[in-house]
Motif scaffolding. Structure first.
Motif, PDB file in Angstrom:
ATOM      1  N   LEU C 162      29.520  28.491  42.478  1.00 54.73           N
ATOM      2  CA  LEU C 162      29.669  27.332  42.908  1.00 54.73           C
ATOM      3  C   LEU C 162      30.999  27.711  43.866  1.00 54.73           C
ATOM      4  O   LEU C 162      31.814  28.513  43.411  1.00 54.73           O
ATOM      5  CB  LEU C 162      30.012  26.238  42.077  1.00 54.73           C
ATOM      6  N   ALA C 163      30.992  27.117  44.938  1.00 57.14           N
ATOM      7  CA  ALA C 163      32.147  26.990  45.957  1.00 57.14           C
ATOM      8  C   ALA C 163      33.542  26.581  45.299  1.00 57.14           C
ATOM      9  O   ALA C 163      33.221  25.446  44.323  1.00 57.14           O
ATOM     10  CB  ALA C 163      31.952  26.223  47.125  1.00 57.14           C
ATOM     11  N   PRO C 164      34.848  27.022  45.379  1.00 58.77           N
ATOM     12  CA  PRO C 164      35.896  26.734  44.570  1.00 58.77           C
ATOM     13  C   PRO C 164      36.148  25.090  44.601  1.00 58.77           C
ATOM     14  O   PRO C 164      36.349  24.580  43.651  1.00 58.77           O
ATOM     15  CB  PRO C 164      36.857  27.463  45.234  1.00 58.77           C
ATOM     16  N   ILE C 165      35.882  24.673  45.735  1.00 59.23           N
ATOM     17  CA  ILE C 165      36.271  23.057  45.835  1.00 59.23           C
ATOM     18  C   ILE C 165      35.243  22.228  44.995  1.00 59.23           C
ATOM     19  O   ILE C 165      35.619  21.339  44.235  1.00 59.23           O
ATOM     20  CB  ILE C 165      36.307  22.726  47.357  1.00 59.23           C
ATOM     21  N   ILE C 166      33.859  22.826  44.985  1.00 55.85           N
ATOM     22  CA  ILE C 166      33.024  22.050  44.219  1.00 55.85           C
ATOM     23  C   ILE C 166      33.393  22.317  42.350  1.00 55.85           C
ATOM     24  O   ILE C 166      33.257  21.447  41.869  1.00 55.85           O
ATOM     25  CB  ILE C 166      31.659  22.644  44.275  1.00 55.85           C
ATOM     26  N   GLY C 234      43.749  36.335  31.962  1.00 55.50           N
ATOM     27  CA  GLY C 234      43.300  35.341  32.943  1.00 55.50           C
ATOM     28  C   GLY C 234      43.603  35.958  34.491  1.00 55.50           C
ATOM     29  O   GLY C 234      44.034  36.930  34.499  1.00 55.50           O
ATOM     30  N   ALA C 235      43.464  35.044  35.183  1.00 53.93           N
ATOM     31  CA  ALA C 235      43.659  35.371  36.708  1.00 53.93           C
ATOM     32  C   ALA C 235      44.783  35.822  37.135  1.00 53.93           C
ATOM     33  O   ALA C 235      44.883  36.590  38.094  1.00 53.93           O
ATOM     34  CB  ALA C 235      43.086  34.335  37.726  1.00 53.93           C
ATOM     35  N   ALA C 236      45.742  35.469  36.519  1.00 55.99           N
ATOM     36  CA  ALA C 236      47.221  35.799  36.657  1.00 55.99           C
ATOM     37  C   ALA C 236      47.561  37.253  36.914  1.00 55.99           C
ATOM     38  O   ALA C 236      48.394  37.740  37.340  1.00 55.99           O
ATOM     39  CB  ALA C 236      48.234  35.180  35.956  1.00 55.99           C
ATOM     40  N   ALA C 237      46.666  38.046  36.202  1.00 56.10           N
ATOM     41  CA  ALA C 237      46.713  39.576  36.067  1.00 56.10           C
ATOM     42  C   ALA C 237      46.764  40.371  37.495  1.00 56.10           C
ATOM     43  O   ALA C 237      47.364  41.317  37.612  1.00 56.10           O
ATOM     44  CB  ALA C 237      45.783  40.039  35.392  1.00 56.10           C
ATOM     45  N   HIS C 238      46.291  39.712  38.485  1.00 59.54           N
ATOM     46  CA  HIS C 238      46.174  40.507  39.820  1.00 59.54           C
ATOM     47  C   HIS C 238      46.560  39.668  40.782  1.00 59.54           C
ATOM     48  O   HIS C 238      46.801  38.374  41.008  1.00 59.54           O
ATOM     49  CB  HIS C 238      44.881  40.827  40.147  1.00 59.54           C
TER      50      HIS C 238
ATOM     51  N   GLU E 203      30.634  36.009  48.030  1.00 59.07           N
ATOM     52  CA  GLU E 203      31.416  35.972  46.762  1.00 59.07           C
ATOM     53  C   GLU E 203      32.296  34.716  46.833  1.00 59.07           C
ATOM     54  O   GLU E 203      32.698  34.240  47.725  1.00 59.07           O
ATOM     55  CB  GLU E 203      32.406  37.251  46.597  1.00 59.07           C
ATOM     56  N   HIS E 204      31.960  33.933  45.491  1.00 55.61           N
ATOM     57  CA  HIS E 204      32.652  32.667  45.286  1.00 55.61           C
ATOM     58  C   HIS E 204      34.106  32.866  44.452  1.00 55.61           C
ATOM     59  O   HIS E 204      34.421  31.916  44.313  1.00 55.61           O
ATOM     60  CB  HIS E 204      31.721  31.458  44.702  1.00 55.61           C
ATOM     61  N   ASP E 205      34.059  34.220  44.042  1.00 57.68           N
ATOM     62  CA  ASP E 205      35.416  34.191  43.210  1.00 57.68           C
ATOM     63  C   ASP E 205      36.513  34.875  44.182  1.00 57.68           C
ATOM     64  O   ASP E 205      36.427  35.860  44.513  1.00 57.68           O
ATOM     65  CB  ASP E 205      34.942  35.528  42.150  1.00 57.68           C
ATOM     66  N   MET E 206      37.421  33.787  44.325  1.00 57.22           N
ATOM     67  CA  MET E 206      38.298  34.099  45.563  1.00 57.22           C
ATOM     68  C   MET E 206      39.424  35.258  44.990  1.00 57.22           C
ATOM     69  O   MET E 206      39.979  35.623  45.853  1.00 57.22           O
ATOM     70  CB  MET E 206      39.102  32.739  45.618  1.00 57.22           C
ATOM     71  N   ASP E 207      39.495  35.212  43.898  1.00 57.24           N
ATOM     72  CA  ASP E 207      40.644  36.318  43.551  1.00 57.24           C
ATOM     73  C   ASP E 207      40.116  37.658  43.940  1.00 57.24           C
ATOM     74  O   ASP E 207      40.798  38.573  44.619  1.00 57.24           O
ATOM     75  CB  ASP E 207      40.725  36.645  41.804  1.00 57.24           C
ATOM     76  N   LEU E 208      38.834  37.827  43.920  1.00 59.14           N
ATOM     77  CA  LEU E 208      37.976  39.038  44.021  1.00 59.14           C
ATOM     78  C   LEU E 208      37.991  39.187  45.708  1.00 59.14           C
ATOM     79  O   LEU E 208      38.149  40.265  46.142  1.00 59.14           O
ATOM     80  CB  LEU E 208      36.466  38.906  43.560  1.00 59.14           C
ATOM     81  N   VAL E 209      37.598  37.946  46.129  1.00 59.79           N
ATOM     82  CA  VAL E 209      37.426  38.159  47.894  1.00 59.79           C
ATOM     83  C   VAL E 209      38.879  38.449  48.419  1.00 59.79           C
ATOM     84  O   VAL E 209      38.834  39.533  49.359  1.00 59.79           O
ATOM     85  CB  VAL E 209      37.031  36.768  48.491  1.00 59.79           C
ATOM     86  N   PHE E 210      39.890  37.917  47.789  1.00 61.16           N
ATOM     87  CA  PHE E 210      41.094  38.121  48.680  1.00 61.16           C
ATOM     88  C   PHE E 210      41.792  39.503  48.055  1.00 61.16           C
ATOM     89  O   PHE E 210      42.817  39.914  48.802  1.00 61.16           O
ATOM     90  CB  PHE E 210      42.016  37.099  48.313  1.00 61.16           C
ATOM     91  N   SER E 211      41.434  40.010  46.946  1.00 62.04           N
ATOM     92  CA  SER E 211      41.873  41.275  46.585  1.00 62.04           C
ATOM     93  C   SER E 211      41.300  42.305  47.346  1.00 62.04           C
ATOM     94  O   SER E 211      41.556  43.461  47.480  1.00 62.04           O
ATOM     95  CB  SER E 211      41.848  41.479  45.134  1.00 62.04           C
ATOM     96  N   VAL E 249      45.612  30.245  46.266  1.00 58.55           N
ATOM     97  CA  VAL E 249      44.991  31.634  46.490  1.00 58.55           C
ATOM     98  C   VAL E 249      46.169  32.387  46.842  1.00 58.55           C
ATOM     99  O   VAL E 249      46.829  32.405  47.518  1.00 58.55           O
ATOM    100  CB  VAL E 249      44.039  31.458  47.542  1.00 58.55           C
ATOM    101  N   ASN E 250      46.100  33.713  45.961  1.00 54.19           N
ATOM    102  CA  ASN E 250      47.169  34.595  45.972  1.00 54.19           C
ATOM    103  C   ASN E 250      46.801  35.737  46.795  1.00 54.19           C
ATOM    104  O   ASN E 250      45.843  36.296  46.370  1.00 54.19           O
ATOM    105  CB  ASN E 250      47.946  34.966  44.789  1.00 54.19           C
ATOM    106  N   VAL E 251      47.172  35.979  48.040  1.00 52.70           N
ATOM    107  CA  VAL E 251      46.609  36.638  48.881  1.00 52.70           C
ATOM    108  C   VAL E 251      47.317  38.252  48.804  1.00 52.70           C
ATOM    109  O   VAL E 251      48.683  38.056  48.740  1.00 52.70           O
ATOM    110  CB  VAL E 251      46.921  36.180  50.374  1.00 52.70           C
TER     111      VAL E 251
END
Ligand SMILES: Nc1ncnc2c1ncn2[C@@H]1O[C@H](COP(=O)(O)OP(=O)(O)OP(=O)(O)O)[C@@H](O)[C@H]1O
Ligand SMILES: Nc1ncnc2c1ncn2[C@@H]1O[C@H](COP(=O)(O)OP(=O)(O)OP(=O)(O)O)[C@@H](O)[C@H]1O
Ligand SMILES: [Mg+2]
Ligand SMILES: [Mg+2]
Lengths: 342, 365, 238, 289, 251
Positions: C162-166, C234-238, E203-211, E249-251
């Protein structure tokens, strides 16, 4: 062992001959000497086996279902009959090839109709083609002899040397030789990249196209080849029985074929051979016991086969042979591993 | 060796199964009545089903000859089946007794073939003659499109037009034909005096039902033809529309001889229904085999048996019949019959007889 | 008692394989439970066992005080279990609307309300199930579960695709539905960060067993637990 | 002109006959995706039940017709509960093998019980013959078939397209596991539908006996026709097979009337042409990826 | 800079619905290009048109300057355009070895060879072995694909696409269903592709997209909303409104 040669080794795994297969063919050959009074029925089984192998090529490998395979069988049968009747090609082996080619041409022409559509459509289009051919053969009775079939076919000796005899001995060994040669060829083909690509198409046509496989062309090729095989089977039929009549095109022939293949198992080439043996033997036994109601018992066997499960049945039936082979071969070689079907 | 084996190859399954069953029943009945030994030998019948498919016939015949060592092959529901077995009879030098198939050429295919059924030429020519003589001038024909149908049509036309009749419409129906409606509509539109019909035994009922439904009977269009369409096997089930149908045939269950009355009664008692012409052909076929054995004194040499069969003459439930010594084909009376109600049941009632009719198909050639 | 869902000593799996050796879990009205764990640790199996489409060896499942262990899956669904399967399992030959009406049960959640939540679905209402984009299928799966008007809502990776906003809106909505409607929810999720804000409680599975069960606030305070059990912080890793 | 109309009528009636025989299959094959080649056997059962009741026991035809439906449905549900239900998840080839097996058994069994001769059902006089409407011959029996089929089609279409049962059934077929997890009693839906399909077959068998005749080979002889109707019509609705039957019926009758020589070719050629033009049948949904 | 893949005024409708509207998209050679957009925006549909699974109603598709609009699927693959699917498309009955072997054979032009057995060409074997190793599939190479765990299947899906040695690779949600801990494996593999291979990612995973991406196009209702480098897109208020939402979003 390096990864690469390991890959090569495993890639060829299925293509290697197993002891079980060698044993299988030796047994078949031995039957020719063990049962000299049963050549006719054995020849019948061989023809059916070849015909079924043809269906296995398209159904078991490429996933094309067909209820009209008798079309090619019929064309082969009539071609061989007409060639012999009018003395166009006298030598049987040559006539066999010509008849096979005739069926192949038809196969190529109709393949374009068959590759379109879903299973049910294919089933019905193939069926329709066979029924149309039957109707045509009936209509052009001046060529085909109509419902009486071709009358007065007389076969010349094979290679001008070996005559067909009343006991069917020559016919049996002739059919066996043809079956074996065509089997070798088919075996080679299915283990080639081409053969593997057919299985890929059967599994997932979308993905097959997405790795660059020309799906339609491959399907046309195998359908045409299968038509050739079926044509040869039909020609063998005419040559060994000296009969070609309308029922070579009959729906029952195509339907029986399907049963034989499904009983034997699809997608490993031996299904046709095993199925043909089982099916004909059952028919023979039941119709000897009760000429009127044998269909009931055949039906019952089919029902039981399905309810018990074919896979399980194969394991039971092949339990003893596999045991023996394991002893002889000393490793986990298996006679036949039927794969799942479409 | 004191058994004589008869290999009986019949369609016991498939669309022709009722033919096979009638013949098998009649043979059983005969052997019950006459015992299973003749000339000191025990007669053994081996039944094989060929479903009317010629290659099955051939394989069955071959197996019977090679493995079971039979002395006769017999039966044969359809022409292609009888033809398929012919070369084997010749090669093995054993008699092939044809008990059902009806095209003319069959007996010419092997010197070992004899026939106890009929040929289509016999009844079709006679009905053609009868029609012109009885005021039927315009006929439409409806025949099944296969060899026997074409035989029936051609022999009928030949005699009918020779006598001054006119065929105003000619329709050939496919062999496997579920619905006659469009064909019958054509018949109706052609407004003939009568329709000449030949459909394989079994489809007669469908035909007659739809003939009545379409009101062809009310339009005064009669049905004539060889007797297959009003086969006794099915006749009683067809409804009153068949009343008045005139056919020429070899046998009617209503044939008035005492012998036939006994035969019909015995058959009914044993199997619950009326015998048709297939049954009587089987009955006569086994009789012929018995008689031949009697004559050779149990010798099973094929040539001797065939010789013994030639010229046999006997009284059958259908009337007096014989085997033509030259053609080995049957010579029999052909009766003109009309469907009538007798004791609440429908019967083909015979009202004219053409005696000792040979196979006109051959005599003409 | 206020426990809507009560799983006691449940032993379940597929065929001969036991995936959940001994699972006990209780969930009260108004609670959102986040179910985390690596691939193949049995999250889906747990969800499916509550639905009743796995093999149960022993143990019980209770729903709103009644034992539903003996019930068939369809009976359980009617008793109040709403399921969003991991594979979405949209009925392909039914239209969007039929997908919902076929299973709908009376209650506050109607097809119209689902359309309000996912306007996208309304636009596509007469499309067949197999003519939807991946994300639309996901929305439909969620909408379909809602029209069952369940007491227990089971969402197996509902944000996938799903899109982030959704995703944001959906998670908010689940929170509202659960708390206001007197039901409880279990959400399986790959991305722990996404869901910590929403869930009341977090359960982490490892080889079919609960290895961590605590309020989510505790987890937020101590991310090392995630590191330990999930292999990522979690997502903070990168 | 009247000839054309008469033929049209006959064609419609023949088409309806095909439909009434095949619509049960359209239900089991089209909606349940189960290849039930034994469909004809259920039709035959209905036909023989009706025949025995009418001819032997003297029941009125219209009383026996519903019983044809009921008895076939009863046999259907019996077999469904005991045998068929194990096969829904199996491959189509297994289904073919199994149902052909059943067909063979039914053929031999009926042959054993009833004999191999063809039988017909005695009709009441009211259904026999034709009447004239402006010179067009209308067969009473055929008219009745048209009426019954028309009602049947409307009814079926209502049930399948407009009711929840229809969508629940399709849901159960698409994905039985998910359907049951979402509250659909899959076995019950299947059993009911299957029995209903069998009942329709039985009704079709009884109705068609007058025109086609009944004999033990009925299921094998007409199997092809059932399949043609269902494939040409497309399997996603009832209207598809309905219109396909009409088309094939009219085409077949017209072909046989105007070019009798081409009689047998018409129906097969039509089928092939239609299927090549629309591989999923006239009203089939094009399968998306 | 050369353009690897380009669409010109692409149009596609389903029934009455315009799913692709006058789309002109350019992907530069060697780019790491991402295509994002709301659900149902038509991203998968674009990919399907690029690869030939769907036919556009109008418009053209150019691959390295050549018009491929009318080529069938398999010919595009041979021209160097390869893809992965949003939902795995594999051969359930075949092993990874066979699956990859086929793709390699097909690319080398041996696919139609009906006489020589599989596994008898050393060049093919080497390549298969190499791919299996890179995708950590060596240990399962003889198991039927159906029996593999999902993560492995996903890897295989990508391996097959790469086996075709694409010059342009289209990835449709490659990380879908892959747990976070394994996502990076997949990214690493894709990242290790030679620089001259062009990648288009959905992709919908923004971390992935932006990295990953160096350029992003945003598709809304079948039309291009905006396009630019990641930082710019992340800041774009329109994109935030229709797609990204408030998520940082962390770019
Ligand atoms: N149908 C099945 N038959 C047999 N085993 C299964 C089946 N489905 C799952 N398993 C096994 O059960 C275990 C748990 O799987 P499950 O799907 O519950 O994990 P999960 O935590 O949901 O993983 P994921 O993150 O991949 O969704 C795995 O080892 C898996 O291989
Ligand atoms: N065969 C079809 N018939 C009708 N509509 C279709 C068909 N296929 C797709 N659509 C519609 O086209 C639109 C675009 O679908 P597409 O799959 O391209 O979206 P997407 O951008 O990939 O979305 P997601 O991110 O959810 O995967 C959707 O609204 C979908 O419902
Ligand atoms: Mg899961
Ligand atoms: Mg998509």
């Amino acid at each position: 062992m390096s990864a690469s040669s390991d890959v090569g080794y495993h890639a060829q795994r299925q293509a290697r001959w197993h002891y079980g297969e060698v044993a299988f063919w030796l047994i078949v050959l031995a039957c020719g000497f063990l049962f000299p009074t049963r050549y006719l029925i054995m020849t019948d089984i061989l023809r059916l086996a070849l015909f079924t192998m043809s269906l296995d090529l398209i159904l078991g490998y490429a996933g094309i279902v067909s209820l009209g395979h008798a079309a090619f069988f019929g064309v082969g049968a009539y071609a061989a009959g007409l060639l012999a009747l009018h003395g166009i090609v006298k030598e049987p082996v040559l006539a066999l090839i010509v008849a096979g080619l005739a069926a192949m041409v038809l196969g190529f022409a109709t393949s374009f109709l068959v590759i379109r559509g879903v299973d049910l459509t294919r089933l019905m289009v193939t069926l329709g083609i066979a029924l149309l051919l039957e109707a045509l053969a009936e209509r052009f009775s001046n060529i085909t002899g109509g419902t009486d079939g071709l009358q007065g076919i007389e076969m010349q000796p094979i290679f001008g040397e070996i005559p067909f005899d009343m006991f069917g001995k020559a016919g049996f060994f002739y059919s066996l030789a043809v079956l074996f040669l065509l089997f070798l060829f088919a075996r080679r083909v299915v283990h080639s990249p081409f053969g593997l690509s057919l299985r890929a198409i059967k599994n997932n046509p979308l993905r097959a196209a997405a790795i660059g496989i020309p799906v339609n062309r491959r399907l046309i090729a195998i359908y045409t080849l299968a038509a050739f095989y079926a044509g040869i089977a039909g020609a063998l039929f005419t040559q060994t029985t000296a009969i070609a009549s309308l029922d070579v095109f009959a729906f029952e022939r195509s339907a029986d074929l399907m049963l034989v293949l499904v009983i034997g198992g699809t997608g490993y080439l031996y299904g046709g051979l095993i199925g043909a043996v089982i099916f004909r033997m059952l028919q023979e036994v039941f119709s000897t016991i009760t000429p009127q109601y044998w269909q009931f018992w055949i039906g019952l066997v089919l029902v039981v086969i399905v309810l018990v499960g074919r896979q399980r049945l194969h394991r039971w039936v092949l339990y003893v042979p596999n045991l023996v082979i394991k002893q002889v071969a000393g490793r986990k070689a298996v006679v036949a591993v039927p794969e799942s079907d479409a | 060796e004191d058994t004589v084996k008869v290999g009986l190859i019949l369609p016991m399954t498939g669309g022709q199964a009722s033919t096979g069953k009638q013949i098998e029943n009649a043979i059983k009945l005969y052997m019950q009545q006459k015992g299973d030994t003749v000339a000191g030998k025990k007669v053994e019948i081996i039944v094989k089903d060929d479903a009317a498919i010629p290659d099955k016939t051939k394989t069955a015949a071959q197996e019977l000859i090679v493995n079971d060592k039979v002395n006769f092959i017999a039966g044969f529901g359809v022409t292609p089946a009888a033809l398929a077995a012919a070369p084997l009879a010749t090669q093995a030098k054993i008699p092939e007794v044809v008990m059902a198939a009806g095209t003319s050429i069959i007996t010419e295919r092997s010197p070992y073939i004899v026939r106890t059924s009929f040929t289509l030429a016999q009844s079709s020519t006679i009905i053609g003659d009868w029609a012109v003589k009885n005021g039927i001038k315009k006929v439409a024909t409806l025949t099944s499109d296969y060899a026997p149908g074409n035989d029936a049509l051609n022999f009928f036309k030949q005699n009918f037009t020779a006598g001054g009749g006119e065929v105003v419409e000619e329709v050939k129906t496919p062999l496997a034909n579920p619905d006659f409606a469009p064909f019958l509509q054509r018949m109706k539109d052609a407004k003939p005096d009568a329709i000449f019909v030949f459909v394989p035994a079994g489809q007669g009922g469908n035909f007659m039902k739809q003939y009545a439904e379409r009101g062809l009977d009310k339009a005064g269009i009669k049905v004539i033809g060889p007797g297959d369409v009003t086969d006794d096997d099915l006749l009683n089930n067809m409804g009153d529309a068949v009343l008045g149908t005139v056919t020429a045939h070899l046998y009617s269950a209503a044939h008035p001889s005492q012998m036939n009355k006994d035969f019909v009664a015995a058959y009914k008692k044993a199997f619950g229904n009326r015998p048709g012409f297939m049954a009587v052909s089987g009955y006569d076929g086994i009789h012929l085999i018995y008689e031949a054995l009697k004559k050779t004194n149990g010798d099973t040499n094929g040539d001797k048996l065939i010789e013994a069969m030639k010229g046999q003459k006997w009284e059958s439930p259908r009337g007096p019949i014989s085997i033509d010594p030259e053609t080995r084909d049957i010579v029999q009376n052909i009766y003109i019959r009309k469907v009538e109600k007798v004791d609440g049941e429908l019967y083909n009632v015979e009202f004219a007889t053409f005696e000792a009719v040979k196979d006109l198909g051959k005599t003409k050639k | 008692m206020s426990d809507l869902l009560a799983i006691e000593a449940l032993r379940a799996g597929y065929g001969e394989a036991v995936v959940l050796p001994n699972m006990s879990l209780r969930l009260a009205e108004g609670q959102v439970l986040a179910l985390l764990g690596r691939n193949g640790t049995g999250k889906t199996t747990l969800i499916n066992s509550i639905v009743g489409v796995t093999r149960r060896f022993s143990g019980t499942v209770g729903l709103a005080g009644t034992d539903v262990t003996a019930l068939r899956p369809d009976q359980r669904a009617r008793a109040g279990i709403g399921w969003v399967p991991q594979e979405r399992n949209i009925f392909r030959s039914l239209t969007v609307e039929e997908n919902m009406t076929a299973v709908a049960q009376p209650g506050p959640w109607t097809v119209e309300k689902v359309y309000e939540m996912f306007p996208r679905l309304k636009e596509r209402r007469s499309n067949f199930g197999n003519q939807l984009s991946g994300g639309e299928q996901q929305m439909l799966a969620i909408g379909r579960a809602l029209t069952l008007n369940p007491k227990v809502l089971l969402l197996d990776e509902p944000t996938e695709g799903l899109a982030p906003i959704i995703v944001e809106e959906l998670l908010k909505a689940i929170g509202t539905i659960t708390r206001a409607g007197g039901i409880c929810s279990i959400i399986v999720e790959q991305n722990a960060q996404k869901i910590l804000g929403l869930a009341d409680r977090v359960v982490i599975l490892e080889r079919g067993t609960i290895v961590h069960d605590a309020p989510s606030a505790a987890l937020k305070a101590d991310p090392s637990v995630l590191e330990r059990h999930l292999g990522v912080a979690g997502a903070a890793a990168h | 002109m009247t000839a054309i109309l008469t033929n049209l009528f006959d064609g419609v009636a023949y088409g309806m006959l095909l439909f009434v025989l095949a619509c049960g299959l359209a239900v089991t094959l089209g909606l349940m995706n189960f290849v039930n080649l034994a469909h004809g056997a259920f039709a035959m059962a209905g036909g023989y039940v009706c025949m025995v009741l009418v001819n032997r026991m003297g029941w009125p035809f219209f009383a026996a017709l519903p019983l044809a439906f009921v008895s076939s449905a009863a046999i259907g549900i019996l077999l469904e509960r005991t045998l068929y239900r194990h096969l829904y998840t199996r491959s189509h080839l297994d289904q073919v093998l199994f149902t052909i097996g059943l067909t063979f058994m039914s053929v031999a069994a009926v042959d054993y019980i009833q004999g191999s001769s063809r039988v017909f059902i005695n009709l009441p006089a009211a259904l026999q013959g034709q009447f004239d409407v402006f010179g067009v011959g209308i067969g009473r029996y055929r008219l009745m078939i048209i009426v019954i089929c028309g009602l049947l089609t409307i009814g079926l279409q209502m049930v399948l397209a407009k009711t929840r049962f229809g969508s629940r059934l399709r849901a159960a077929v698409d994905d039985p596991r998910a359907a049951s997890g979402l509250g659909i009693n899959v076995p019950q839906v299947f059993a009911f539908t299957f029995a209903f399909g069998c009942g329709l077959a039985g009704l079709g068998g009884a109705l068609s006996a007058e025109i086609l005749g009944l004999d033990p080979y009925f299921p094998l002889k007409f199997m092809i026709y059932f399949l043609i109707v269902v494939t040409v019509g497309g399997s996603s609705s009832i209207t598809g097979p309905f219109l396909a039957s009409l088309l094939l019926g009219i085409g077949d009758v017209a072909g046989k009337y105007y070019v009798p020589k081409m009689g047998p070719f018409v129906i097969y050629t039509m089928m092939i042409v239609i299927l090549i033009w629309r591989p999923n049948g006239l009203f089939g949904r094009t399968a998306a990826r | 800079m050369t353009i690897a893949l380009e669409t010109q005024n692409l149009e596609k409708t389903f029934g009455g619905l315009r799913v692709t509207r006058d789309l002109s998209l350019k992907v530069k050679q060697g780019a790491r290009h991402a295509l994002i957009g709301p659900n149902g925006a038509g991203k998968t549909t674009v990919i399907n048109q690029l690869t030939g699974v769907l036919k556009p109603n109008s418009g053209r598709i150019l691959l390295e300057g050549q018009d491929i609009t009318d080529l069938p699927v398999h010919k595009r693959v041979l021209r160097g355009l390869s893809r992965t699917f949003q939902i795995n498309q594999l051969y359930p009955d075949l092993t990874p070895l066979e699956t990859i072997g086929l793709a390699v054979s097909e690319r080398l032009g041996h696919g139609g060879d009906w006489w020589r057995r599989m596994g008898t060409r050393n060049d093919v074997n080497d390549e298969i072995a190499d791919l299996l190793r890179r995708f950590h599939l060596l240990d399962v190479m003889n198991e039927e694909t159906v029996t593999l765990p999902y993560g492995k299947q996903r890897l295989l899906e990508i391996a097959v696409a790469i086996a075709a040695k694409p010059r342009v690779l289209l990835l449709d949600e490659p990380a879908a269903g892959v747990p976070e801990s394994e996502r990076h494996d997949i990214l690493a593999v894709v990242g290790s592709l030679p620089r001259d291979v062009t990648v288009l990612l959905i992709e919908h995973d923004m971390d992935l997209v932006f990295s990953f991406a160096d350029r992003i196009s945003v598709l809304v209702s079948g039309a291009l909303l905006t396009e630019g480098p990641p930082e710019q897109v992340a800041r774009d208020p329109q994109v935030k409104a229709v797609y990204l939402g408030e998520e940082a979003v962390n770019v």
